[in-house]
Design a protein around this motif. Structure first.
Motif, PDB file in Angstrom:
ATOM      1  N   LEU A 246     -21.366  70.748  12.341  1.00  0.00           N
ATOM      2  CA  LEU A 246     -20.400  70.395  11.301  1.00  0.00           C
ATOM      3  C   LEU A 246     -20.048  71.629  10.477  1.00  0.00           C
ATOM      4  CD1 LEU A 246     -18.756  68.190   9.933  1.00  0.00           C
ATOM      5  CD2 LEU A 246     -20.766  67.619   8.553  1.00  0.00           C
ATOM      6  N   GLN A 247     -21.020  72.469  10.215  1.00  0.00           N
ATOM      7  CA  GLN A 247     -20.738  73.716   9.502  1.00  0.00           C
ATOM      8  C   GLN A 247     -19.819  74.619  10.322  1.00  0.00           C
ATOM      9  OE1 GLN A 247     -24.823  74.876   8.788  1.00  0.00           O
ATOM     10  NE2 GLN A 247     -24.748  74.171   6.667  1.00  0.00           N
ATOM     11  N   ASP A 248     -20.055  74.685  11.627  1.00  0.00           N
ATOM     12  CA  ASP A 248     -19.164  75.453  12.507  1.00  0.00           C
ATOM     13  C   ASP A 248     -17.741  74.912  12.438  1.00  0.00           C
ATOM     14  OD1 ASP A 248     -21.205  77.059  13.368  1.00  0.00           O
ATOM     15  OD2 ASP A 248     -21.500  76.034  15.293  1.00  0.00           O
ATOM     16  N   THR A 249     -17.617  73.588  12.460  1.00  0.00           N
ATOM     17  CA  THR A 249     -16.299  72.955  12.436  1.00  0.00           C
ATOM     18  C   THR A 249     -15.593  73.209  11.114  1.00  0.00           C
ATOM     19  OG1 THR A 249     -17.147  71.241  13.915  1.00  0.00           O
ATOM     20  CG2 THR A 249     -15.089  70.769  12.755  1.00  0.00           C
ATOM     21  N   LEU A 250     -16.335  73.162  10.023  1.00  0.00           N
ATOM     22  CA  LEU A 250     -15.736  73.437   8.718  1.00  0.00           C
ATOM     23  C   LEU A 250     -15.200  74.859   8.648  1.00  0.00           C
ATOM     24  CD1 LEU A 250     -18.262  71.612   6.363  1.00  0.00           C
ATOM     25  CD2 LEU A 250     -15.880  70.964   6.821  1.00  0.00           C
ATOM     26  N   ARG A 251     -15.910  75.794   9.280  1.00  0.00           N
ATOM     27  CA  ARG A 251     -15.401  77.172   9.302  1.00  0.00           C
ATOM     28  C   ARG A 251     -14.096  77.264  10.092  1.00  0.00           C
ATOM     29  NH1 ARG A 251     -21.040  78.449   9.149  1.00  0.00           N
ATOM     30  NH2 ARG A 251     -21.280  78.234  11.404  1.00  0.00           N
ATOM     31  N   VAL A 252     -14.016  76.523  11.197  1.00  0.00           N
ATOM     32  CA  VAL A 252     -12.776  76.497  11.973  1.00  0.00           C
ATOM     33  C   VAL A 252     -11.640  75.913  11.136  1.00  0.00           C
ATOM     34  CG1 VAL A 252     -11.638  75.437  13.962  1.00  0.00           C
ATOM     35  CG2 VAL A 252     -13.926  76.398  14.209  1.00  0.00           C
ATOM     36  N   LEU A 253     -11.895  74.812  10.457  1.00  0.00           N
ATOM     37  CA  LEU A 253     -10.865  74.176   9.643  1.00  0.00           C
ATOM     38  C   LEU A 253     -10.474  75.043   8.447  1.00  0.00           C
ATOM     39  CD1 LEU A 253     -12.160  70.480   9.661  1.00  0.00           C
ATOM     40  CD2 LEU A 253     -10.215  71.436  10.924  1.00  0.00           C
ATOM     41  N   GLU A 254     -11.447  75.706   7.864  1.00  0.00           N
ATOM     42  CA  GLU A 254     -11.131  76.599   6.742  1.00  0.00           C
ATOM     43  C   GLU A 254     -10.255  77.752   7.210  1.00  0.00           C
ATOM     44  OE1 GLU A 254     -15.012  77.574   5.431  1.00  0.00           O
ATOM     45  OE2 GLU A 254     -15.271  75.730   4.239  1.00  0.00           O
ATOM     46  N   GLY A 255     -10.508  78.249   8.409  1.00  0.00           N
ATOM     47  CA  GLY A 255      -9.660  79.300   8.959  1.00  0.00           C
ATOM     48  C   GLY A 255      -8.234  78.812   9.160  1.00  0.00           C
ATOM     49  N   ALA A 256      -8.077  77.601   9.654  1.00  0.00           N
ATOM     50  CA  ALA A 256      -6.735  77.031   9.831  1.00  0.00           C
ATOM     51  C   ALA A 256      -6.064  76.821   8.486  1.00  0.00           C
ATOM     52  CB  ALA A 256      -6.836  75.715  10.592  1.00  0.00           C
ATOM     53  N   ARG A 257      -6.828  76.344   7.505  1.00  0.00           N
ATOM     54  CA  ARG A 257      -6.270  76.153   6.155  1.00  0.00           C
ATOM     55  C   ARG A 257      -5.772  77.471   5.576  1.00  0.00           C
ATOM     56  NH1 ARG A 257     -10.793  75.722   1.971  1.00  0.00           N
ATOM     57  NH2 ARG A 257     -10.741  77.939   2.581  1.00  0.00           N
ATOM     58  N   ASP A 258      -6.602  78.517   5.702  1.00  0.00           N
ATOM     59  CA  ASP A 258      -6.220  79.806   5.136  1.00  0.00           C
ATOM     60  C   ASP A 258      -4.977  80.359   5.826  1.00  0.00           C
ATOM     61  OD1 ASP A 258      -8.421  79.536   3.525  1.00  0.00           O
ATOM     62  OD2 ASP A 258      -9.668  80.978   4.631  1.00  0.00           O
ATOM     63  N   SER A 259      -4.884  80.197   7.135  1.00  0.00           N
ATOM     64  CA  SER A 259      -3.723  80.674   7.866  1.00  0.00           C
ATOM     65  C   SER A 259      -2.469  79.898   7.465  1.00  0.00           C
ATOM     66  CB  SER A 259      -3.972  80.546   9.376  1.00  0.00           C
ATOM     67  OG  SER A 259      -2.854  80.987  10.103  1.00  0.00           O
ATOM     68  N   ASP A 262      -1.529  81.111   3.927  1.00  0.00           N
ATOM     69  CA  ASP A 262      -1.085  82.501   3.811  1.00  0.00           C
ATOM     70  C   ASP A 262       0.088  82.837   4.710  1.00  0.00           C
ATOM     71  OD1 ASP A 262      -3.209  82.782   2.058  1.00  0.00           O
ATOM     72  OD2 ASP A 262      -4.557  83.654   3.580  1.00  0.00           O
ATOM     73  N   ASN A 263       0.177  82.151   5.877  1.00  0.00           N
ATOM     74  CA  ASN A 263       1.171  82.538   6.873  1.00  0.00           C
ATOM     75  C   ASN A 263       2.087  81.398   7.299  1.00  0.00           C
ATOM     76  OD1 ASN A 263      -0.084  85.186   7.094  1.00  0.00           O
ATOM     77  ND2 ASN A 263      -1.720  84.149   8.254  1.00  0.00           N
ATOM     78  N   GLY A 264       1.859  80.206   6.769  1.00  0.00           N
ATOM     79  CA  GLY A 264       2.708  79.075   7.119  1.00  0.00           C
ATOM     80  C   GLY A 264       2.483  78.543   8.521  1.00  0.00           C
ATOM     81  N   THR A 265       1.330  78.825   9.111  1.00  0.00           N
ATOM     82  CA  THR A 265       1.030  78.365  10.465  1.00  0.00           C
ATOM     83  C   THR A 265      -0.449  78.001  10.565  1.00  0.00           C
ATOM     84  OG1 THR A 265       0.938  79.003  12.810  1.00  0.00           O
ATOM     85  CG2 THR A 265       0.659  80.765  11.189  1.00  0.00           C
ATOM     86  N   ILE A 266      -0.774  77.113  11.452  1.00  0.00           N
ATOM     87  CA  ILE A 266      -2.188  76.792  11.657  1.00  0.00           C
ATOM     88  C   ILE A 266      -2.883  77.835  12.529  1.00  0.00           C
ATOM     89  CG2 ILE A 266      -1.952  74.323  11.271  1.00  0.00           C
ATOM     90  CD1 ILE A 266      -1.952  73.912  14.293  1.00  0.00           C
ATOM     91  N   GLY A 267      -2.141  78.910  12.793  1.00  0.00           N
ATOM     92  CA  GLY A 267      -2.748  80.068  13.422  1.00  0.00           C
ATOM     93  C   GLY A 267      -3.199  79.807  14.840  1.00  0.00           C
ATOM     94  N   GLN A 268      -4.400  80.242  15.135  1.00  0.00           N
ATOM     95  CA  GLN A 268      -4.904  80.173  16.504  1.00  0.00           C
ATOM     96  C   GLN A 268      -5.576  78.837  16.815  1.00  0.00           C
ATOM     97  OE1 GLN A 268      -7.485  83.561  16.839  1.00  0.00           O
ATOM     98  NE2 GLN A 268      -5.793  85.028  16.898  1.00  0.00           N
ATOM     99  N   LEU A 269      -5.610  77.932  15.849  1.00  0.00           N
ATOM    100  CA  LEU A 269      -6.297  76.668  16.072  1.00  0.00           C
ATOM    101  C   LEU A 269      -5.694  75.905  17.246  1.00  0.00           C
ATOM    102  CD1 LEU A 269      -8.431  74.587  15.057  1.00  0.00           C
ATOM    103  CD2 LEU A 269      -6.586  73.575  13.693  1.00  0.00           C
ATOM    104  N   ALA A 270      -4.362  75.829  17.297  1.00  0.00           N
ATOM    105  CA  ALA A 270      -3.723  75.065  18.368  1.00  0.00           C
ATOM    106  C   ALA A 270      -4.017  75.674  19.733  1.00  0.00           C
ATOM    107  CB  ALA A 270      -2.220  74.982  18.130  1.00  0.00           C
ATOM    108  N   ASP A 271      -3.970  77.007  19.826  1.00  0.00           N
ATOM    109  CA  ASP A 271      -4.247  77.664  21.100  1.00  0.00           C
ATOM    110  C   ASP A 271      -5.693  77.444  21.522  1.00  0.00           C
ATOM    111  OD1 ASP A 271      -1.666  78.639  21.308  1.00  0.00           O
ATOM    112  OD2 ASP A 271      -2.145  80.513  20.282  1.00  0.00           O
TER     113      ASP A 271
END
Length: 315
Positions: A246-259, A262-271
Motif C-alpha cells: 500500500l505504501q508503494d501504491t501511494l508513492r505511485v499515486l503521489e507521483g501521478a498527482r504531482d505530475s 505540475d504538468n497537466g498530465t498523469i505522466g507515466q502512470l498510464a504507460d
C-alpha cells in the motif's frame, strides 16, 4: 496417513470457498462431508444432498475414523477455535486450509501442535458473494491453487493436498508461505483496498456520478461488494505485507498527482499501468515436470519452480 487418490475429505466451514471445495470433491468422486457452525447453513447444504452438520465433534470423529483429509475453510479469526477442536477429536488427520494467508495459519498450526500434518493451501478463485448458496463445483476450474512447500513438509501429506486441488480442476502452484503472503498482498488484498476507495469516491460524487458510472467503475469496485467483515478477515491477517505494498501504491499515486498538478498530465502512470496489464495478459504458465515429491530437495526445487511461474498439472 494414506496416499489413496480418493481418500475421504472433511471440510470445516462451508461458505463460498469451503462449500465449493466440498461440491468439487464430491463431484470428483471423494467421500466428502462437512461442518458449518450455523445450523441454518448446514441445513441448506443438506437440502442440496450434502452431508453437512453443525456438530463439530461428530464431524471430526468421523474424519478421524476414516483418515480424512481435513480442509479448514473458516475465516482467519475462527482458526484457533476450529484447530482446538481438531486437536481434541482428529489430531492424526492430514490438514490443509483455504485461508487467504499462509504464514499466520501455519503459526496457528504450530500453536496447536498440528504442524507436522499440515500443508497450506489457497485456491485463487472467488466471487463477491458468500455462503453455501454461492458455492459451485466449477469455481476452481483452471484456477491457480497455492500449495505450500515450507521446510518440513511431509511428502505424503503434500501429495494428498495437491491431488485434491488437481481433482477440483485447479493447477497447483508450489509456494513458500511467506512468499505467498507477499504476493497475494499485491494481487488480491490490495485490490480490495483500492476497490473500497474507488467505491467511496463514487458515492462522494453523489447521484450524478453514480448515475453516470458504467463498466470501468463497476469492474473496479466489484470486490467492494464483498461483506465488510469478510474483507477485514482477508486483509487484516496480512497487515505487514499489505502495508508495504500500500505504501508503494501511494508513492505511485503521489507521483501521478504531482505530475498532474505540475504538468497537466498523469505522466507515466498510464504507460506503466498499461505495460503491467499486458504483462498479466501475456503471462504463460509452464508445467513443472522435472521434480517429483520425494526427490532430493524436492520441496526447495518446487518452491523455486513456482517462484518462476511453474505449475503442476498432474501427479
Amino acid at each position: 496417513m494414506t496416499g489413496h487418490p480418493k481418500a475421504a475429505v472433511c471440510v470445516l466451514g462451508t461458505g463460498l470457498i469451503g462449500g465449493s471445495v466440498l461440491r468439487a470433491a464430491a463431484a470428483a468422486g471423494y467421500a466428502a462431508w462437512g461442518f458449518n457452525r450455523s445450523e441454518a447453513g448446514a441445513e441448506a447444504a443438506r437440502e442440496d444432498d450434502f452431508d453437512v452438520r453443525s456438530d463439530i465433534e461428530a464431524v471430526l470423529r468421523r474424519a478421524a475414523d476414516e483418515d480424512a483429509l481435513i480442509v479448514v475453510g473458516v475465516p482467519m479469526p475462527a482458526i484457533d477455535t476450529i484447530l482446538s477442536d481438531v486437536k481434541s477429536f482428529a489430531p492424526e488427520c492430514v490438514l490443509t486450509d483455504v485461508v487467504s494467508v499462509k504464514a499466520p495459519v501455519a503459526a496457528a498450526m504450530h500453536r496447536h501442535e498440528l504442524a507436522g500434518r499440515y500443508v497450506g493451501g489457497h485456491p485463487m478463485a472467488g466471487t463477491s458473494e458468500s455462503g453455501w448458496a454461492a458455492s459451485t463445483p466449477d469455481l476452481f476450474q483452471r484456477a491457480a491453487w497455492a500449495v505450500s512447500v515450507d521446510p518440513g513438509t511431509h511428502k505424503v501429506a503434500w501429495e494428498r493436498v495437491a491431488r485434491l486441488a488437481l481433482d477440483c480442476g485447479s493447477v497447483v502452484v508450489p509456494v513458500l508461505s511467506a512468499e505467498h503472503d507477499r504476493a497475494v498482498a499485491r494481487i488480491s488484498h490490495l485490490p480490495h483496498v483500492l476497490a473500497e476507495a474507488l467505491a467511496i469516491q463514487g458515492t462522494n460524487g453523489g447521484a450524478l456520478a453514480l448515475g453516470l458510472a458504467a463498466g470501468s467503475f463497476r469492474d473496479g469496485t466489484r470486490v467492494a461488494a464483498t461483506a465488510p467483515d469478510l474483507v477485514r478477515a482477508i486483509c487484516d491477517p496480512n497487515a505487514a505485507a499489505l502495508l508495504e505494498v500500500l505504501q508503494d501504491t501511494l508513492r505511485v499515486l503521489e507521483g501521478a498527482r504531482d505530475s498532474l498538478r505540475d504538468n497537466g498530465t498523469i505522466g507515466q502512470l498510464a504507460d506503466a499501468g498499461h505495460d503491467g496489464r499486458v504483462d498479466f495478459d501475456d503471462n504463460q504458465r509452464w508445467a513443472i515436470t522435472d521434480v517429483r515429491p520425494g526427490d532430493q530437495d524436492w520441496a526447495e526445487r518446487l518452491a523455486d519452480a513456482g517462484r518462476r511461474g511453474g505449475v503442476i498439472e498432474s501427479l
